[in-house]
Design an enzyme around this catalytic site. Structure first.
Site, PDB file in Angstrom:
ATOM      1  N   GLU A 163       0.804  -1.233   0.000  1.00  0.00           N
ATOM      2  CA  GLU A 163       0.000   0.000   0.000  1.00  0.00           C
ATOM      3  C   GLU A 163       0.835   1.280   0.000  1.00  0.00           C
ATOM      4  O   GLU A 163       0.791   2.075   0.960  1.00  0.00           O
ATOM      5  CB  GLU A 163      -0.924   0.047   1.228  1.00  0.00           C
ATOM      6  CG  GLU A 163      -1.968  -1.013   1.272  1.00  0.00           C
ATOM      7  CD  GLU A 163      -2.922  -0.835   2.465  1.00  0.00           C
ATOM      8  OE1 GLU A 163      -2.911   0.237   3.100  1.00  0.00           O
ATOM      9  OE2 GLU A 163      -3.681  -1.766   2.748  1.00  0.00           O
ATOM     10  N   GLU A 198      -5.703  -8.399   1.297  1.00  0.00           N
ATOM     11  CA  GLU A 198      -6.347  -7.988   2.550  1.00  0.00           C
ATOM     12  C   GLU A 198      -7.790  -7.626   2.255  1.00  0.00           C
ATOM     13  O   GLU A 198      -8.063  -6.915   1.287  1.00  0.00           O
ATOM     14  CB  GLU A 198      -5.705  -6.724   3.162  1.00  0.00           C
ATOM     15  CG  GLU A 198      -4.318  -6.901   3.698  1.00  0.00           C
ATOM     16  CD  GLU A 198      -3.733  -5.603   4.267  1.00  0.00           C
ATOM     17  OE1 GLU A 198      -4.496  -4.717   4.713  1.00  0.00           O
ATOM     18  OE2 GLU A 198      -2.504  -5.492   4.242  1.00  0.00           O
TER      19      GLU A 198
HETATM   20  O1  IFM Z   1      -3.745  -2.538   9.360  1.00  0.00           O
HETATM   21  C1  IFM Z   1      -3.731  -2.135   8.043  1.00  0.00           C
HETATM   22  C2  IFM Z   1      -2.658  -2.855   7.257  1.00  0.00           C
HETATM   23  O2  IFM Z   1      -1.412  -2.720   7.835  1.00  0.00           O
HETATM   24  C3  IFM Z   1      -2.597  -2.306   5.860  1.00  0.00           C
HETATM   25  N1  IFM Z   1      -3.903  -2.308   5.247  1.00  0.00           N
HETATM   26  C4  IFM Z   1      -4.988  -1.728   6.001  1.00  0.00           C
HETATM   27  C5  IFM Z   1      -5.049  -2.376   7.356  1.00  0.00           C
HETATM   28  C6  IFM Z   1      -6.261  -1.879   8.147  1.00  0.00           C
HETATM   29  O3  IFM Z   1      -6.192  -0.536   8.397  1.00  0.00           O
END
Ligand code: IFM
Length: 450
Positions: free
Chosen positions: A168, A356
């Site tokens: 990200e 994710e």
């Molecule tokens: O916790 C984070 C993760 O480290 C990166 N993506 C978003 C998640 C939730 O905020």
């Protein structure tokens, strides 16, 4: 595909959970590890209650039990990150052997539990020494990252089938350098553009370095694509939404797939036209072909024109409907939109993993010892159906990783909110699988939704 229709995923589909080192490990300086920029940001009051990853879920010591639990829950793969400052505590070429040895044992434990590792090389814990040398505003950091990536992948070659360069970059750049919510807490839109480019470059430089060390592994990157809708069809709102989408999606996908930055973003980010920032050959390097794309899904927002917002004049708002405990929109269906984005906008046919997808809630343990996170189950059920719809439309989706295995340090919001499918009682470090963990176990067993 209605929510009462059974859905079956392809036989080879991978079901996993994602984690990140700084968010669960604790024991930051044990075995010669170094501090990172988040330790400093937390100490300076940048996080809620001054929370930091100092102890977190104590996964550094408890990884064998956590892997055994993941196995019991039926997970097939664990996405984890390697902590850069454990390997290069000074950020430079002084390698900490004990850091390598730790992850060697972690990989052994994953193998014993039948969990395939997917490893992220940069999940936000930049060595503090590198931060003090300018962090991601300093182009040199990209070269240090490629060296670190080369060292790690050489050491663990043939043991890891999936390497992810950076996680990200939008969050690092725009939450860290434009909105000031994440470390290092800077508020300067153009600086976020420089950070974006240096992170994109770090990814591009790391790809051949990883391939040279570990020719059998697949190499990818993770982006958090966002569904951004205009508040109305007025030209000003439409333009504002296009700018926000350009910031969140275009600045990352376009250089990778087209070797350019979106033209319409250049007036807001003059750095991207500065030949000292974007140097000759950089965009070719960033667009080096990769083997897979990782997509994280959290954000679905509505944007309206607002002249009071500096630089971009665009205000992000939650969409109508249910909200999470921190007030963002809860729209699991948006996973379909972001999965289709690389194909529709860039003709990208790469294998994709949802690296994710998660639901934030203030979970608690009931007197009967259970954590009834029914709303999380509903969210996942709808998100997985959205993923199946994207597959039916041609997306080559190979697997899904829920965010996250264990409740963890959630960056600026510290430990106040929980994303795990396993509850962590921070006082005792006791693990309690939530209802969503058992639901997920059943999804994995049937390889689909009932
Ligand atoms: O916790 C984070 C993760 O480290 C990166 N993506 C978003 C998640 C939730 O905020």
């Amino acid at each position: 595909m209605s929510s009462d229709t059974a859905v079956t995923f392809p036989e080879s589909f991978i079901w996993g959970a994602a984690t990140a080192a700084y968010q669960i490990e604790g024991s930051r300086t044990v075995d010669g590890g170094g501090l990172c920029l988040w330790d400093e940001f937390a100490a300076q009051g940048g996080t809620l209650n001054g929370d930091s990853g100092a102890i977190a879920a104590d996964h550094y010591n408890r990884y064998p039990q956590d892997h055994a639990l993941a196995q019991e829950l039926g997970l097939q793969s664990l996405r984890m990150s390697i902590s850069w400052p454990r390997i290069f505590p000074e950020g430079n070429s002084t390698l900490n052997q004990a850091g390598f040895d730790h992850y060697d044992r972690v990989l052994d434990s994953l193998a014993e539990c039948g969990l395939t590792p997917m490893i992220t090389l940069y999940h936000w814990d930049l060595p503090l020494k590198l931060q003090h040398a300018g962090g991601w505003l300093n182009r040199e950091t990209a070269y240090r990252f490629a060296e670190y990536a080369e060292a790690v992948t050489r050491r663990f070659a043939d043991r890891v089938p999936y390497w992810i360069t950076t996680n990200e970059p939008w969050s690092c750049a725009f939450l860290g350098y434009a909105r000031g919510l994440h470390a290092p807490g800077v508020r300067d839109y153009n600086a976020a553009g420089i950070v974006t480019h240096n992170l994109n470059l770090a990814h591009g430089l790391a790809v051949p370095a990883i391939r040279a060390s570990d020719s059998s592994a697949a190499v990818g990157v993770v982006h958090c694509l966002q569904v951004i809708e205009p508040f109305s069809d007025s030209p000003l709102d439409v333009q504002a939404a296009r700018t926000v989408s350009g910031e969140a999606n275009g600045l990352y996908l376009e250089p990778m797939f087209k070797g350019s930055y979106p033209q319409h973003m250049l007036p807001y980010l003059p750095c991207l036209e500065d030949p000292k920032v974007v140097r000759e050959g950089d965009l070719e390097c960033i667009s080096t072909p990769i083997d897979f794309l990782g997509l994280n899904y959290y954000v679905h927002e509505v944007v309206r024109f607002d002249r009071t917002i500096p630089v971009i004049g665009a205000c992000r708002m939650a969409p109508l409907g249910p909200l999470t405990t921190i007030g963002s929109g809860l729209r699991p269906d948006g996973l379909e939109t972001i999965l289709l984005m690389p194909l529709q906008d860039y003709g990208c046919r790469l294998p994709i993993y949802v690296t994710e997808v998660g639901y934030l809630f203030n979970d608690y343990v009931n007197p009967d010892g259970r954590v009834n996170d029914t709303a999380r189950v509903k969210y996942y059920d709808e998100a997985f159906r959205a993923a199946a719809r994207a597959m039916a439309k041609g997306v080559d989706l190979r697997g899904i990783y829920v965010w996250t295995l264990l409740d963890d340090f959630e960056w600026d919001s510290g430990y106040s909110s929980r994303y795990g499918i396993v509850f962590v009682e921070y006082g005792t470090q006791k693990r309690v699988p939530k209802d969503s963990a058992y639901w997920y176990r059943d999804v994995i067993r049937r390889n689909g939704l009932a």
